[in-house]
Design an enzyme around this catalytic site. Sequence first.
Site, PDB file in Angstrom:
ATOM      1  N   GLU A   1       7.921   2.500  14.349  1.00 28.67           N
ATOM      2  CA  GLU A   1       8.764   2.873  13.220  1.00 28.67           C
ATOM      3  C   GLU A   1       8.862   4.394  13.194  1.00 28.67           C
ATOM      4  O   GLU A   1       8.143   5.094  13.904  1.00 28.67           O
ATOM      5  CB  GLU A   1       8.138   2.384  11.920  1.00 28.67           C
ATOM      6  CG  GLU A   1       8.006   0.883  11.894  1.00 28.67           C
ATOM      7  CD  GLU A   1       7.803   0.322  10.500  1.00 28.67           C
ATOM      8  OE1 GLU A   1       6.718   0.524   9.944  1.00 28.67           O
ATOM      9  OE2 GLU A   1       8.743  -0.309   9.984  1.00 28.67           O
TER      10      GLU A   1
ATOM     11  N   ASN B   1       0.808  -1.234   0.000  1.00 28.92           N
ATOM     12  CA  ASN B   1       0.000   0.000   0.000  1.00 28.92           C
ATOM     13  C   ASN B   1       0.837   1.278   0.000  1.00 28.92           C
ATOM     14  O   ASN B   1       0.391   2.311  -0.481  1.00 28.92           O
ATOM     15  CB  ASN B   1      -1.024  -0.009   1.149  1.00 28.92           C
ATOM     16  CG  ASN B   1      -0.393   0.050   2.514  1.00 28.92           C
ATOM     17  OD1 ASN B   1       0.763  -0.298   2.686  1.00 28.92           O
ATOM     18  ND2 ASN B   1      -1.170   0.477   3.502  1.00 28.92           N
TER      19      ASN B   1
ATOM     20  N   GLU C   1       4.120  -4.180  12.516  1.00 30.25           N
ATOM     21  CA  GLU C   1       3.096  -3.151  12.310  1.00 30.25           C
ATOM     22  C   GLU C   1       1.933  -3.848  11.622  1.00 30.25           C
ATOM     23  O   GLU C   1       2.058  -4.275  10.475  1.00 30.25           O
ATOM     24  CB  GLU C   1       3.624  -2.044  11.386  1.00 30.25           C
ATOM     25  CG  GLU C   1       4.648  -1.147  12.012  1.00 30.25           C
ATOM     26  CD  GLU C   1       4.129  -0.414  13.224  1.00 30.25           C
ATOM     27  OE1 GLU C   1       2.891  -0.262  13.361  1.00 30.25           O
ATOM     28  OE2 GLU C   1       4.955  -0.017  14.053  1.00 30.25           O
TER      29      GLU C   1
ATOM     30  N   CYS D   1      -3.218   1.348   6.662  1.00 36.14           N
ATOM     31  CA  CYS D   1      -3.354   0.864   8.046  1.00 36.14           C
ATOM     32  C   CYS D   1      -4.056   1.924   8.875  1.00 36.14           C
ATOM     33  O   CYS D   1      -4.693   1.622   9.878  1.00 36.14           O
ATOM     34  CB  CYS D   1      -2.006   0.621   8.680  1.00 36.14           C
ATOM     35  SG  CYS D   1      -0.932  -0.341   7.675  1.00 36.14           S
TER      36      CYS D   1
HETATM   37  C1  UN1 Z   1       0.232   2.634   6.317  1.00 37.51           C
HETATM   38  O1  UN1 Z   1      -0.910   2.661   5.897  1.00 37.51           O
HETATM   39  O2  UN1 Z   1       0.745   1.556   6.681  1.00 37.51           O
HETATM   40  O3  UN1 Z   1      -0.370   8.346   7.893  1.00 37.51           O
HETATM   41  C2  UN1 Z   1       1.127   3.819   6.382  1.00 37.51           C
HETATM   42  C3  UN1 Z   1      -0.497   7.805   6.801  1.00 37.51           C
HETATM   43  C4  UN1 Z   1       0.710   7.580   5.935  1.00 37.51           C
HETATM   44  C5  UN1 Z   1       1.365   6.265   6.247  1.00 37.51           C
HETATM   45  C6  UN1 Z   1       0.425   5.112   6.205  1.00 37.51           C
HETATM   46  N1  UN1 Z   1       1.642   8.659   6.137  1.00 37.51           N
HETATM   47  O4  UN1 Z   1      -1.582   7.419   6.392  1.00 37.51           O
END
Ligand code: UN1
Length: 497
Positions: free
Chosen positions: A465, A154, A252, A286
């Site tokens: 991270e 992603n 994660e 995420c």
């Molecule tokens: C992710 O979806 O694993 O804050 C990372 C955010 C992005 C990073 C997402 N800067 O949605």
Amino acid sequence: MTTPLTCRNYINGHWLSAQSGATLESRNPADWRSLVATFPRSLTADVDAAVVAARRAYLSWRLVPAPARAELIYRVSELLLQHKEELAQLISQEMGKPLTEARGDVQEGIDCALYSAGEGRRLFGQTTPSEMPNKFAMTVRMPVGVCALISPWNFPVAIPCWKALPALVCGNTVILKPAEDTPACATFLVQIFQEAGFKEGVINLVHGLGEEVGRALVEHPGIDLVSFTGSSETGASVGATCGRTHKRVCLEMGGKNAQVVMEDANLELALVGALWGAFGTAGQRCTATSRLILHRDIKDKFTAMLIERTSKLRLGSGSDPLTEVGPLVNSAQLQRVSHYLEIAHTEGASVLIGGQIAKLEELKHGYFFQPTILDISPDTRIAREEIFGPVVALIEVSSFEEAIAVLNDTPYGLSSSVYTRDVNRAFQAMRDIEAGITYINGPTIGAEVHLPFGGVKQTGNGHREAGTTALDVFTEWKSVYVDFSGSLQRAQIDNRA
Ligand code: UN1
């Protein structure tokens, strides 16, 4: 249609096919007829070769002064900037996100390179007084060794950068195993690393399936650390194997992030935040907003505003500059989201808009799902499980306390958001929400690279991270005592009567 790319593994400074010769395909999710790349289906023998290379390179890389390591990382930032547009186009083609977001993905990699490069001249430890006279005490950061970095599709540039760049500045060597949906993006990124001038074996790339390459890396005795981003289910198994084989592991995993909108919120602000949080990257973050917890006094009004704006979102190929919502990454994701809609029906959800695979003629060769809003009760699977698609569930609450309780009532704890103008509530939210990230008057997405990124409960395993916390993942602390008294001094004994 452009000519498909031929991706290879990068092991010990050489671009190689899998030893078996087997290959896999990466296709454009907006039009599966378009082949983006072929890439090696690597097996244990390829992983073994990468581990040998990374172990050998570690012996000298760890001794390169950190500021010199950082200069190569700074060079990565320059090259990423130089190739930003090209790489963004490739991201859109290979995993479907709209170009503006793809540029952001590359920018996040650039930000991370700049930040990690700066760390080369810090990597601070501590000095502290010894309890004995004429004795010096300090702590220093030591690299961990060879790191296996298993990254998702992603954020095919940002997340490998989050993992690789802090690992490298700390003196580790790395083996990147990118998601099988984005091999071309990973190959482009590693070409940039090569051009930046890292010596052979310092960074290696092994393509293939999670079940084969990922598993071989996690089980390999020559790997010291595994950093994994992906599903909670796979993460649990990665964690179990690392426990058994004594590896450091940073996980994660999933999220079920919520945005709370209180009755005193600026509704227009909360609306644009909700649209971006829920439907940005087609919900495949995420950090995506998958629940909207709405105070009953504004629920009807806010829902009407949300439906109206959602109905206008433009679906299409990520490469089309007018596209607001791209496709899902592959057919398995499309089936997963469709399956969750079936569950929603059996759980008595009302589908306020969307709810189906997109029907437009021009989208029929892609994995498009309509942006979807469901009205449900909080004790359902839809309200508690990660969907990873453009689906947001509305939940009504009657008070701020109830909103926080509902927000916390999931197995996950990554991101969270509260829209309110009440400063007291904002501070209560910061204190009481169980999540690694809390936004006040901002959506659940938008993390910046110099702050810790990660979550509580089933989202993570206690690591973060990004930020300086990434250094805690990629280094071991060593305590060093230097006795310059010229005699044996027994701590806890000789300084007591
Ligand atoms: C992710 O979806 O694993 O804050 C990372 C955010 C992005 C990073 C997402 N800067 O949605």
